[in-house]
Design a protein around this motif. Structure first.
Motif, PDB file in Angstrom:
ATOM      1  N   UNK A 152       0.869  -1.166   0.000  1.00  0.00           N
ATOM      2  CA  UNK A 152       0.000   0.000   0.000  1.00  0.00           C
ATOM      3  C   UNK A 152       0.912   1.223   0.000  1.00  0.00           C
ATOM      4  N   UNK A 153       0.726   2.095  -0.987  1.00  0.00           N
ATOM      5  CA  UNK A 153       1.618   3.231  -1.190  1.00  0.00           C
ATOM      6  C   UNK A 153       0.869   4.525  -0.903  1.00  0.00           C
ATOM      7  N   UNK A 154       1.446   5.343  -0.049  1.00  0.00           N
ATOM      8  CA  UNK A 154       0.930   6.669   0.290  1.00  0.00           C
ATOM      9  C   UNK A 154       1.943   7.694  -0.193  1.00  0.00           C
ATOM     10  N   UNK A 155       1.480   8.702  -0.931  1.00  0.00           N
ATOM     11  CA  UNK A 155       2.361   9.760  -1.415  1.00  0.00           C
ATOM     12  C   UNK A 155       1.809  11.111  -1.000  1.00  0.00           C
ATOM     13  N   UNK A 156       2.678  11.949  -0.433  1.00  0.00           N
ATOM     14  CA  UNK A 156       2.346  13.343  -0.128  1.00  0.00           C
ATOM     15  C   UNK A 156       3.349  14.190  -0.894  1.00  0.00           C
ATOM     16  N   UNK A 157       2.839  14.953  -1.854  1.00  0.00           N
ATOM     17  CA  UNK A 157       3.699  15.744  -2.736  1.00  0.00           C
ATOM     18  C   UNK A 157       3.251  17.202  -2.669  1.00  0.00           C
ATOM     19  N   UNK A 158       4.231  18.110  -2.603  1.00  0.00           N
ATOM     20  CA  UNK A 158       3.887  19.531  -2.524  1.00  0.00           C
ATOM     21  C   UNK A 158       4.610  20.347  -3.586  1.00  0.00           C
ATOM     22  N   UNK A 159       4.127  21.562  -3.779  1.00  0.00           N
ATOM     23  CA  UNK A 159       4.735  22.503  -4.721  1.00  0.00           C
ATOM     24  C   UNK A 159       5.503  23.581  -3.966  1.00  0.00           C
ATOM     25  N   UNK A 160       6.080  23.197  -2.836  1.00  0.00           N
ATOM     26  CA  UNK A 160       6.795  24.142  -1.988  1.00  0.00           C
ATOM     27  C   UNK A 160       8.198  24.443  -2.467  1.00  0.00           C
ATOM     28  N   UNK A 161       8.996  24.946  -1.540  1.00  0.00           N
ATOM     29  CA  UNK A 161      10.346  25.423  -1.870  1.00  0.00           C
ATOM     30  C   UNK A 161      11.345  24.301  -2.134  1.00  0.00           C
ATOM     31  N   UNK A 162      11.026  23.092  -1.711  1.00  0.00           N
ATOM     32  CA  UNK A 162      11.950  21.978  -1.922  1.00  0.00           C
ATOM     33  C   UNK A 162      13.131  22.027  -0.975  1.00  0.00           C
ATOM     34  N   UNK A 163      13.980  21.009  -1.056  1.00  0.00           N
ATOM     35  CA  UNK A 163      15.154  20.909  -0.183  1.00  0.00           C
ATOM     36  C   UNK A 163      16.417  20.759  -1.014  1.00  0.00           C
ATOM     37  N   UNK A 164      17.489  21.318  -0.496  1.00  0.00           N
ATOM     38  CA  UNK A 164      18.793  21.109  -1.114  1.00  0.00           C
ATOM     39  C   UNK A 164      19.215  19.665  -0.847  1.00  0.00           C
ATOM     40  N   UNK A 165      20.175  19.128  -1.616  1.00  0.00           N
ATOM     41  CA  UNK A 165      20.651  17.772  -1.331  1.00  0.00           C
ATOM     42  C   UNK A 165      21.180  17.631   0.104  1.00  0.00           C
ATOM     43  N   UNK A 166      21.829  18.646   0.632  1.00  0.00           N
ATOM     44  CA  UNK A 166      22.341  18.592   2.009  1.00  0.00           C
ATOM     45  C   UNK A 166      21.200  18.492   3.014  1.00  0.00           C
ATOM     46  N   UNK A 167      20.169  19.314   2.841  1.00  0.00           N
ATOM     47  CA  UNK A 167      19.013  19.266   3.735  1.00  0.00           C
ATOM     48  C   UNK A 167      18.303  17.930   3.605  1.00  0.00           C
ATOM     49  N   UNK A 168      18.129  17.468   2.388  1.00  0.00           N
ATOM     50  CA  UNK A 168      17.462  16.191   2.129  1.00  0.00           C
ATOM     51  C   UNK A 168      18.163  15.045   2.859  1.00  0.00           C
ATOM     52  N   UNK A 169      19.486  15.052   2.870  1.00  0.00           N
ATOM     53  CA  UNK A 169      20.242  13.967   3.512  1.00  0.00           C
ATOM     54  C   UNK A 169      20.098  13.962   5.028  1.00  0.00           C
ATOM     55  N   UNK A 170      19.637  15.074   5.610  1.00  0.00           N
ATOM     56  CA  UNK A 170      19.516  15.179   7.067  1.00  0.00           C
ATOM     57  C   UNK A 170      18.076  15.308   7.550  1.00  0.00           C
TER      58      UNK A 170
END
Length: 169
Positions: free
Chosen positions: A90-108
């Protein structure tokens, strides 16, 4: 409290779409106030999962609030989808059109106390609690993000076994 005490989830058969609908009751007013539209595309034929309704509601609320906070001034859209994948998860996805994250932020982003918010705006526990709850439900969470384009969190839950069924490893 959940983060510090590692509360084990209940093991009830639940329909993830009901968790989503209940969570939207709490989050839609915040989104409306900030000109954010929540669009849902829920597969009504999903199998049940085994889990804790209140903990999974906390996951949904945290994901939606984080998405809303990524669109502070200009509004935007949050898409919430459910489906079954080819493996029966069962797959749940929450997707937004916000500011996004840098690769550094994403990794943490799932690290406890990591935050990009100002001191009075957040503790950095939201996504680490989400991660802990998801892991406690024997599920997986993945995140994709691109600066300026938004973020997408995808959770893969094992379906609840029917009576007589066995896990195939």
């Amino acid at each position: 409290m959940l983060f510090s005490r590692q509360v084990a989830p209940k093991h009830d058969r639940i329909q993830i779409n009901n968790v989503i609908r209940d969570s939207l009751y709490f989050t839609e007013p915040l989104c409306r106030q900030n000109k954010i539209e929540i669009l849902t595309m829920l597969d009504e034929e999903l199998p049940c999962i085994v889990g804790d309704f209140s903990q999974l509601r906390q996951v949904m609320v945290n994901l939606i609030v984080n998405s809303a906070q990524a669109m502070p001034d200009h509004g935007g859209t949050i898409n919430v989808k459910t489906r079954c994948d080819d493996t029966g998860k069962v797959v749940l996805t929450v997707q937004d059109t916000g500011s996004g994250m840098t690769p550094e932020t994403l990794s943490q982003c799932f690290m406890p106390f990591f935050t990009t918010k100002k001191v009075d705006e957040g503790t950095g526990l939201g996504l680490s609690v989400v991660h802990g709850i998801i892991k406690a439900h024997n599920a997986e969470i993945q995140v994709e993000s691109q600066v300026g384009k938004g973020s997408e969190f995808t959770v893969y839950f094992p379906k609840a076994l029917e009576d007589g069924e066995k896990n195939v490893e």
